[in-house]
Design a protein around this motif. Structure first.
Motif, PDB file in Angstrom:
ATOM      1  N   ALA A 162      28.860  29.465  43.566  1.00  0.00           N
ATOM      2  CA  ALA A 162      30.132  30.178  43.517  1.00  0.00           C
ATOM      3  C   ALA A 162      31.255  29.273  44.007  1.00  0.00           C
ATOM      4  CB  ALA A 162      30.059  31.436  44.369  1.00  0.00           C
ATOM      5  N   VAL A 163      32.399  29.325  43.291  1.00  0.00           N
ATOM      6  CA  VAL A 163      33.603  28.627  43.753  1.00  0.00           C
ATOM      7  C   VAL A 163      34.377  29.599  44.640  1.00  0.00           C
ATOM      8  CG1 VAL A 163      35.746  27.501  43.057  1.00  0.00           C
ATOM      9  CG2 VAL A 163      33.665  27.215  41.670  1.00  0.00           C
ATOM     10  N   LEU A 164      34.817  29.122  45.792  1.00  0.00           N
ATOM     11  CA  LEU A 164      35.494  29.982  46.756  1.00  0.00           C
ATOM     12  C   LEU A 164      36.978  29.656  46.819  1.00  0.00           C
ATOM     13  CD1 LEU A 164      32.888  29.803  49.678  1.00  0.00           C
ATOM     14  CD2 LEU A 164      32.966  31.408  47.743  1.00  0.00           C
ATOM     15  N   ASP A 165      37.762  30.682  47.133  1.00  0.00           N
ATOM     16  CA  ASP A 165      39.199  30.459  47.292  1.00  0.00           C
ATOM     17  C   ASP A 165      39.490  29.954  48.709  1.00  0.00           C
ATOM     18  OD1 ASP A 165      39.133  32.639  49.035  1.00  0.00           O
ATOM     19  OD2 ASP A 165      39.944  34.054  47.566  1.00  0.00           O
ATOM     20  N   GLY A 166      40.773  29.841  49.024  1.00  0.00           N
ATOM     21  CA  GLY A 166      41.162  29.289  50.320  1.00  0.00           C
ATOM     22  C   GLY A 166      40.755  30.123  51.500  1.00  0.00           C
ATOM     23  N   HIS A 167      40.362  31.371  51.264  1.00  0.00           N
ATOM     24  CA  HIS A 167      39.941  32.257  52.346  1.00  0.00           C
ATOM     25  C   HIS A 167      38.421  32.383  52.442  1.00  0.00           C
ATOM     26  CE1 HIS A 167      44.136  33.407  52.806  1.00  0.00           C
ATOM     27  NE2 HIS A 167      44.192  33.657  51.510  1.00  0.00           N
ATOM     28  N   GLY A 168      37.735  31.587  51.628  1.00  0.00           N
ATOM     29  CA  GLY A 168      36.276  31.632  51.669  1.00  0.00           C
ATOM     30  C   GLY A 168      35.674  32.747  50.847  1.00  0.00           C
ATOM     31  N   HIS A 169      36.491  33.395  50.004  1.00  0.00           N
ATOM     32  CA  HIS A 169      36.006  34.467  49.142  1.00  0.00           C
ATOM     33  C   HIS A 169      35.767  33.934  47.725  1.00  0.00           C
ATOM     34  CE1 HIS A 169      38.573  36.934  52.094  1.00  0.00           C
ATOM     35  NE2 HIS A 169      37.289  37.017  52.456  1.00  0.00           N
ATOM     36  N   PRO A 170      34.943  34.620  46.914  1.00  0.00           N
ATOM     37  CA  PRO A 170      34.735  34.187  45.527  1.00  0.00           C
ATOM     38  C   PRO A 170      36.065  34.079  44.785  1.00  0.00           C
ATOM     39  CG  PRO A 170      33.122  35.844  46.111  1.00  0.00           C
ATOM     40  CD  PRO A 170      34.090  35.773  47.262  1.00  0.00           C
ATOM     41  N   LEU A 171      36.225  32.984  44.046  1.00  0.00           N
ATOM     42  CA  LEU A 171      37.467  32.746  43.311  1.00  0.00           C
ATOM     43  C   LEU A 171      37.464  33.534  42.007  1.00  0.00           C
ATOM     44  CD1 LEU A 171      40.129  31.153  42.938  1.00  0.00           C
ATOM     45  CD2 LEU A 171      38.760  29.362  41.814  1.00  0.00           C
ATOM     46  N   PHE A 172      38.566  34.235  41.745  1.00  0.00           N
ATOM     47  CA  PHE A 172      38.777  34.955  40.493  1.00  0.00           C
ATOM     48  C   PHE A 172      40.085  34.495  39.877  1.00  0.00           C
ATOM     49  CE2 PHE A 172      35.876  37.735  42.719  1.00  0.00           C
ATOM     50  CZ  PHE A 172      35.124  38.356  41.727  1.00  0.00           C
ATOM     51  N   VAL A 173      40.136  34.498  38.549  1.00  0.00           N
ATOM     52  CA  VAL A 173      41.406  34.314  37.847  1.00  0.00           C
ATOM     53  C   VAL A 173      41.591  35.485  36.892  1.00  0.00           C
ATOM     54  CG1 VAL A 173      41.391  31.789  37.991  1.00  0.00           C
ATOM     55  CG2 VAL A 173      40.352  32.902  36.004  1.00  0.00           C
ATOM     56  N   GLU A 174      42.861  35.812  36.603  1.00  0.00           N
ATOM     57  CA  GLU A 174      43.193  36.904  35.687  1.00  0.00           C
ATOM     58  C   GLU A 174      43.599  36.327  34.340  1.00  0.00           C
ATOM     59  OE1 GLU A 174      46.375  39.038  37.428  1.00  0.00           O
ATOM     60  OE2 GLU A 174      45.250  39.675  39.206  1.00  0.00           O
ATOM     61  N   VAL A 175      43.159  36.996  33.283  1.00  0.00           N
ATOM     62  CA  VAL A 175      43.510  36.581  31.928  1.00  0.00           C
ATOM     63  C   VAL A 175      43.978  37.800  31.145  1.00  0.00           C
ATOM     64  CG1 VAL A 175      42.614  35.652  29.756  1.00  0.00           C
ATOM     65  CG2 VAL A 175      41.900  34.638  31.907  1.00  0.00           C
ATOM     66  N   PRO A 176      45.120  37.725  30.456  1.00  0.00           N
ATOM     67  CA  PRO A 176      45.577  38.851  29.641  1.00  0.00           C
ATOM     68  C   PRO A 176      44.756  38.964  28.366  1.00  0.00           C
ATOM     69  CG  PRO A 176      47.037  36.987  29.330  1.00  0.00           C
ATOM     70  CD  PRO A 176      46.044  36.575  30.380  1.00  0.00           C
ATOM     71  N   LEU A 177      44.348  40.161  28.045  1.00  0.00           N
ATOM     72  CA  LEU A 177      43.584  40.398  26.824  1.00  0.00           C
ATOM     73  C   LEU A 177      44.069  41.714  26.228  1.00  0.00           C
ATOM     74  CD1 LEU A 177      41.308  38.838  25.382  1.00  0.00           C
ATOM     75  CD2 LEU A 177      39.696  40.448  26.375  1.00  0.00           C
ATOM     76  N   GLY A 178      44.878  41.617  25.190  1.00  0.00           N
ATOM     77  CA  GLY A 178      45.476  42.824  24.638  1.00  0.00           C
ATOM     78  C   GLY A 178      46.407  43.449  25.662  1.00  0.00           C
ATOM     79  N   ASN A 179      46.204  44.710  25.936  1.00  0.00           N
ATOM     80  CA  ASN A 179      47.072  45.426  26.876  1.00  0.00           C
ATOM     81  C   ASN A 179      46.455  45.542  28.273  1.00  0.00           C
ATOM     82  OD1 ASN A 179      45.013  47.146  26.337  1.00  0.00           O
ATOM     83  ND2 ASN A 179      46.284  48.828  25.559  1.00  0.00           N
ATOM     84  N   ARG A 180      45.511  44.652  28.601  1.00  0.00           N
ATOM     85  CA  ARG A 180      44.849  44.753  29.903  1.00  0.00           C
ATOM     86  C   ARG A 180      44.595  43.358  30.463  1.00  0.00           C
ATOM     87  NH1 ARG A 180      41.178  44.932  25.803  1.00  0.00           N
ATOM     88  NH2 ARG A 180      39.067  44.116  26.139  1.00  0.00           N
ATOM     89  N   LEU A 181      44.139  43.320  31.687  1.00  0.00           N
ATOM     90  CA  LEU A 181      43.773  42.075  32.340  1.00  0.00           C
ATOM     91  C   LEU A 181      42.262  42.002  32.500  1.00  0.00           C
ATOM     92  CD1 LEU A 181      46.439  41.741  35.197  1.00  0.00           C
ATOM     93  CD2 LEU A 181      46.300  40.375  33.114  1.00  0.00           C
ATOM     94  N   ILE A 182      41.727  40.802  32.324  1.00  0.00           N
ATOM     95  CA  ILE A 182      40.304  40.537  32.563  1.00  0.00           C
ATOM     96  C   ILE A 182      40.206  39.662  33.809  1.00  0.00           C
ATOM     97  CG2 ILE A 182      38.173  39.562  31.613  1.00  0.00           C
ATOM     98  CD1 ILE A 182      39.210  41.966  30.092  1.00  0.00           C
ATOM     99  N   TYR A 183      39.257  39.959  34.668  1.00  0.00           N
ATOM    100  CA  TYR A 183      39.062  39.199  35.895  1.00  0.00           C
ATOM    101  C   TYR A 183      37.811  38.335  35.742  1.00  0.00           C
ATOM    102  CZ  TYR A 183      42.512  42.480  37.600  1.00  0.00           C
ATOM    103  OH  TYR A 183      43.660  43.225  37.751  1.00  0.00           O
TER     104      TYR A 183
END
Length: 716
Positions: free
Chosen positions: A81-102
């Motif tokens: 797992a890649v972690l963010d600066g706080h040591g939590h799992p890193l997520f990115v948001e992607v727009p897909l149609g009228n919603r966001l995918i994490y």
């Protein structure tokens, strides 16, 4: 400081323990990042963690293929797992149609090279969206466009999140081309115009295309583009028509077209494939001859240490220079292969063959010429070619003095019914009385099975429809293991064959498919009967086939260095990465000064080009040749911003060019250009010569970047 590279690919074949690849494209990508690690290049990979991979193949009793998709747990895979600066799992948001995918981010490694993989299967997404990254190349068009949004847009956002700032963005196939739109969006968010952003993105991007097969070039309806990206378009600083125009081809949005228009370096994966690609891309800009379409060639290679048998590795350690693994691409490294005793090389191969038969549960084939055919069962690869004349094939496999066995392996895409029919046919033949114990099909082809096959068979067979095999790499893996190729002269083999390192089938390109199959099949039978089998069974003292070992050595010595990923990635570095990094820096410097200038200049030329035309062309005898004069109206465009040249056929599939110089300027933007053609008027006309005008700039990445050309029509 070395430029940093981001290498985007829909699949990565790093090992069989991480089954997120389907075939050649993914395995090539895996070998690419391994070579980058060996060469200590600052490169990272970007892809998708498919939770159910490609598919697991079972062959049923009747020969039909059963595709199964068992779920994979990332905790049991070679990823972290890649972690963010706080040591939590890193997520990115992607727009897909009228919603966001994490998307959760994982990391695989090829040595010191990280590969970042995105995964939608997490509780931040709906149940439906969690399935988006389940299957590689699975689902319908909507699933495919979702994958490519995730790959391109999500991939850029992953790199931003981890703080990796690429100097070069490498698109490995058009599947990832949405990354260009995301990078334009980033510039737009900073107040940069669309035209300037496009030039900055293009300047720092490399695109590799891998196939001339239409199914390999994804295209989506504009309705689907609107549905999935309509709310995203407005963020790019241009209207819908301009954005869709980047990929427009035949009323569809073509991802290869998008990649081509947003990259400053474009390459095919063999010399022949580059020429085929030029013909293919010529359809987008028919006013530019195929020979001038800006596509280069970087021929594929393989990662030697990944595919080399342990038996031959030990032998090379004994007989080659101590540092041979670090000098794979140097032809001198392999000269000493000729000094390896024949019996030692033959014995090492026989040991690898024994290991293959045991691992793949095949009968003892030590004393039988064994030919391997393993790859995706796409119809253009013609696994059926061998079975055109079963009576003749039966005589070959059961010859009393030199019998032959064939081992097949490969998967057909679950939606490819003709490909699955090929598998069924192989199983059917293998059960016939005359072929039992001589024709085998190994199920669930993967990198591990492929490794055993290229190390253990005696000959590697490849029979594609020429010129549909862009490169191919399985035959290279066989060759470095001393397994000679018998292949149609297509892809890499068209460059690699020297007349002494294997056997060639010319590959008919004229006539219909039936005629091509018949001619190539007849050639294959003849080569097997009269050349390959007799040579294999010609034994010397101690049962060693010395003449055969000579072919083995020639195969190793000539193919291993030239078709290694060490050579390939080194070539990408010198011909693409380094110059594109420099170009990208130049376009971005001083607040995008060059990018802004080039974008504005292109806009000016496009809006002015309709007024450019060649009014008159005059040919007249001149000393020993012909004086060519062209009266050209350029309107608002300056004469130094165009190239005027004569272009004609050289009679051998190429073209010649001769530049005309401006000699007078008249009112209204009219110019007289001329040159002295060194042949008579009759020769000019026989060459179908003509005059053309193209816009040029020292800031263009090639002479045809604007895809604008004006040709002459009036002659006297």
């Amino acid at each position: 400081m070395q430029p940093k590279i981001a290498y985007f690919s829909a699949e990565f074949g790093l090992s069989e323990s991480l089954p997120i690849y389907s075939g050649g494209l993914g395995v090539l990508a895996g070998d690419h990042v391994k070579a980058a690690n060996d060469l200590e290049l600052p490169l990272v990979g970007v892809g998708v963690l498919y939770r159910r991979g490609y598919f697991q193949q079972r062959i049923l009793e009747d020969g039909s293929q059963d595709a199964q998709y068992p779920p994979m747990n990332p905790e049991e895979l070679p990823v972290q797992a890649v972690l963010d600066g706080h040591g939590h799992p890193l997520f990115v948001e992607v727009p897909l149609g009228n919603r966001l995918i994490y998307l959760r981010v994982w990391q695989a490694n090829a040595g010191n090279v990280p590969i970042y993989l995105m995964d939608a299967d997490n509780d931040r997404n709906s149940d439906q969206d969690r399935r988006l990254t389940d299957r590689l190349y699975g689902g319908d068009q909507e699933t495919r466009i979702a994958h490519e949004v995730i790959l391109g847009i999500g991939g850029v956002r992953v790199l931003r999140a981890i703080g990796f700032e690429p100097d070069v963005w490498h698109m490995n196939e058009g599947h990832v081309a949405f990354l260009a739109l995301e990078r334009i969006r980033e510039y737009s968010a900073q107040g940069v115009s669309f035209e300037t952003a496009l030039e900055a993105v293009k300047a720092s991007t490399v695109f590799t295309t891998h196939t001339p097969v239409p199914a390999g070039h994804d295209q989506f309806s504009f309705e689907l583009m609107d549905r999935y990206l309509g709310d995203y378009f407005w963020q790019l600083g241009a209207d819908r028509a301009k954005i869709l125009g980047l990929g427009r081809h035949n009323d569809k949005f073509n991802m290869t077209r998008l990649a081509f228009q947003t990259a400053s370096k474009v390459n095919g994966v063999s010399k022949l494939h580059a020429e085929v690609t030029k013909e293919l891309f010529h359809k987008w800009c028919p006013d530019i001859p195929p020979q001038d379409i800006p596509v280069e060639a970087v021929t594929n290679g393989v990662h030697t240490e990944t595919w080399l048998s342990p038996e031959l590795s030990e032998l090379y350690n004994q007989h080659l220079a101590y540092n041979w693994p670090r000098a794979v691409a140097d032809p001198q490294t392999w000269v000493k292969v000729e000094e390896i005793p024949d019996d030692k090389l033959w014995g090492a191969h026989q040991s690898a063959k024994q290991r293959m038969t045991e691992r793949l549960s095949l009968p003892n084939l030590q004393n039988v010429l064994t030919i391997g055919f393993a790859r995706r069962f796409a119809t253009y690869k013609r696994a059926y070619l061998l079975f055109q004349d079963l009576d003749r094939l039966e005589r070959i496999v059961n010859h009393p003095d030199h019998p032959v066995a064939f081992v097949f392996a490969g998967k057909a895409h679950p939606a490819d019914h003709p490909g699955q029919e090929l598998i069924r046919r192989i199983v059917e033949v293998s059960k016939m009385e005359g072929f039992q114990g001589k024709v085998f099909l190994v199920e669930n082809y993967d990198m591990n099975i492929g490794r055993h096959l290229v190390q253990g068979v005696d000959v590697w067979l490849n029979t594609p429809v020429k010129p549909m095999e862009a490169s191919g790499t399985s035959g290279i893996k066989a060759a470095l293991n001393g397994v000679p190729n018998c292949s149609v002269l297509d892809g890499w083999w068209d460059e690699g064959y020297n007349g002494e390192n294997g056997w060639a089938i010319e590959g008919k390109t004229e006539g219909g498919r039936g005629y091509q199959d018949w001619v190539d099949g007849e050639t294959l039978y003849r080569v097997l009967e009269t050349e390959i089998a007799p040579l294999y069974y010609r034994r010397g003292e101690g049962g060693v086939p010395h003449d055969w070992v000579t072919v083995m050595k020639n195969s190793i010595r000539t193919i291993t260095p030239e078709f290694s990923t060490a050579r390939m990635v080194g070539e990408y570095w010198s011909r693409a990465y380094a110059p594109v990094a420099e170009r990208g820096r130049r376009f971005a410097a001083n607040n995008l000064e060059v990018a802004q200038r080039v974008g504005a200049y292109k806009q000016f030329v496009r809006t002015s080009w309709d007024s450019v035309y060649i009014q008159d062309i005059k040919l007249s005898p001149h000393e020993d040749g012909t004086r060519v004069q062209a009266c050209i109206r350029l309107g608002r465009i300056w004469h130094a911003d165009v190239r005027v040249e004569a272009v004609g056929s050289d009679g051998h599939g190429g073209i010649w060019k001769q530049e005309l110089r401006p000699v007078t300027e008249n009112a209204g933007g009219k110019y007289l250009f001329e040159c002295d053609y060194p042949n008579r008027i009759e020769v000019w006309r026989k060459a179908n010569a003509n005059i053309r005008v193209v816009p040029i700039s020292p800031d263009f990445c090639n002479d045809f970047e604007l895809e604008l050309t004006s040709w002459g029509t009036n002659w006297r």
